[in-house]
Design a protein around this motif. Structure first.
Motif: not given
Ligand code: ADP
Ligand code: MG
Length: 249
Positions: A117, A120-121, A124-125
């Motif tokens: 990933k 940023k993703t 966020r997770r």
């Protein structure tokens, strides 16, 4: 390769044997964990519970038999092994966080490295998961700045960040001060209610009673009996189990 015992079997051990030198630590283990099932493994110290968990995650090899995780037979190697490890989340007694990484990085890095990933993703997770286990405000701290209970909840978040198919917990509350045990068990209870497939080695019989679909009792490297918690605690069939329960309850 066909998965034995129907399509909803997620982890299958067939006739698994393991020795450490002369010590026979797993003896003809047959065990099937179904999707969404919560299996609590209990038994005396030295009965092989940790070795069983470690074998499923391929942290230990086995001498004979077969272990299938989501249709994929072990042993796995290289890239396949990394994929297996990501699919099988593991939380140990000792918290095993990366000491020199922040809490946020602890929950982010595997997502980037293994699940590919972008940062940023992944972040966020990670923040969503830290919120879920109740440590969102600790994101920028280092593990040593957290209590044991908080560290263990971060360890759970880190494992969940890989979107595992099954979570293995090996005595996750045994190293905790008593007042921190419940905060970790509550996170695990919620995970169980959310439908996660879980194998939990624990001496917390309250957790076993309330969260387990099935209790597996091990002694001397064997599965001596398995039953629903009601059956097992209400009417243990084996002498070994009765003896064990009389000592801990
Ligand atoms: P449990 O988790 O139920 O307490 P373990 O799976 O840790 O049991 O251990 C089962 C047996 O195997 C114990 O007798 C233990 O001392 C032994 N054992 C565990 N790991 C090793 C190892 N790496 N080398 C040699 N013996 C081991
Ligand atoms: Mg153990």
């Amino acid at each position: 390769m066909p998965v034995p015992d129907g399509g909803d079997a997620l982890v299958v051990l067939e006739d698994v044997d393991k020795h450490f030198g002369a010590l026979h630590v797993l003896r003809s283990i047959d065990l099937t964990i179904h999707r969404g099932e919560v299996v609590v493994v209990i038994g005396p110290s030295g009965s092989g519970k940790s070795t069983l968990c470690r074998a499923v995650n391929r942290l230990e090899t086995i001498d004979s038999g077969r272990i299938v995780v989501d249709g994929r037979p072990l042993p796995a190697e290289g890239r396949e092994l990394a994929a297996l490890r990501a699919d099988v989340g593991m939380v140990f007694q000792s918290f095993n966080l990366f000491a020199h990484k922040t809490v946020l990085d602890n929950v982010t890095l595997g997502q980037i490295k293994v699940r590919k990933k972008d940062r940023k993703t992944a972040e966020r997770r990670a923040r969503t998961l830290l919120e879920r286990v109740g440590v969102a405000t600790q994101a920028d701290k280092y593990p040593a700045q957290l209590s044991g209970g908080q560290q263990q909840r971060v360890a759970i978040a880190r494992a969940l960040a890989m979107d595992p198919k099954v979570m293995l917990f090996d005595e996750p509350t045994s190293a905790l001060d008593p007042e921190m045990i419940n905060e970790v068990l509550e996170v695990m209870q919620q995970l169980a209610r959310d439908g996660m497939t879980m194998v939990v080695v624990t001496h917390e019989m309250g957790f076993a009673r309330s969260a387990a679909d099935r209790v597996v009792f091990m002694a001397d490297g064997r599965i001596v009996e398995q039953a629903t918690p009601e059956e097992f605690f209400g009417n243990p069939r084996s002498e070994r189990a009765r003896d064990f329960l009389s000592k801990i309850l």
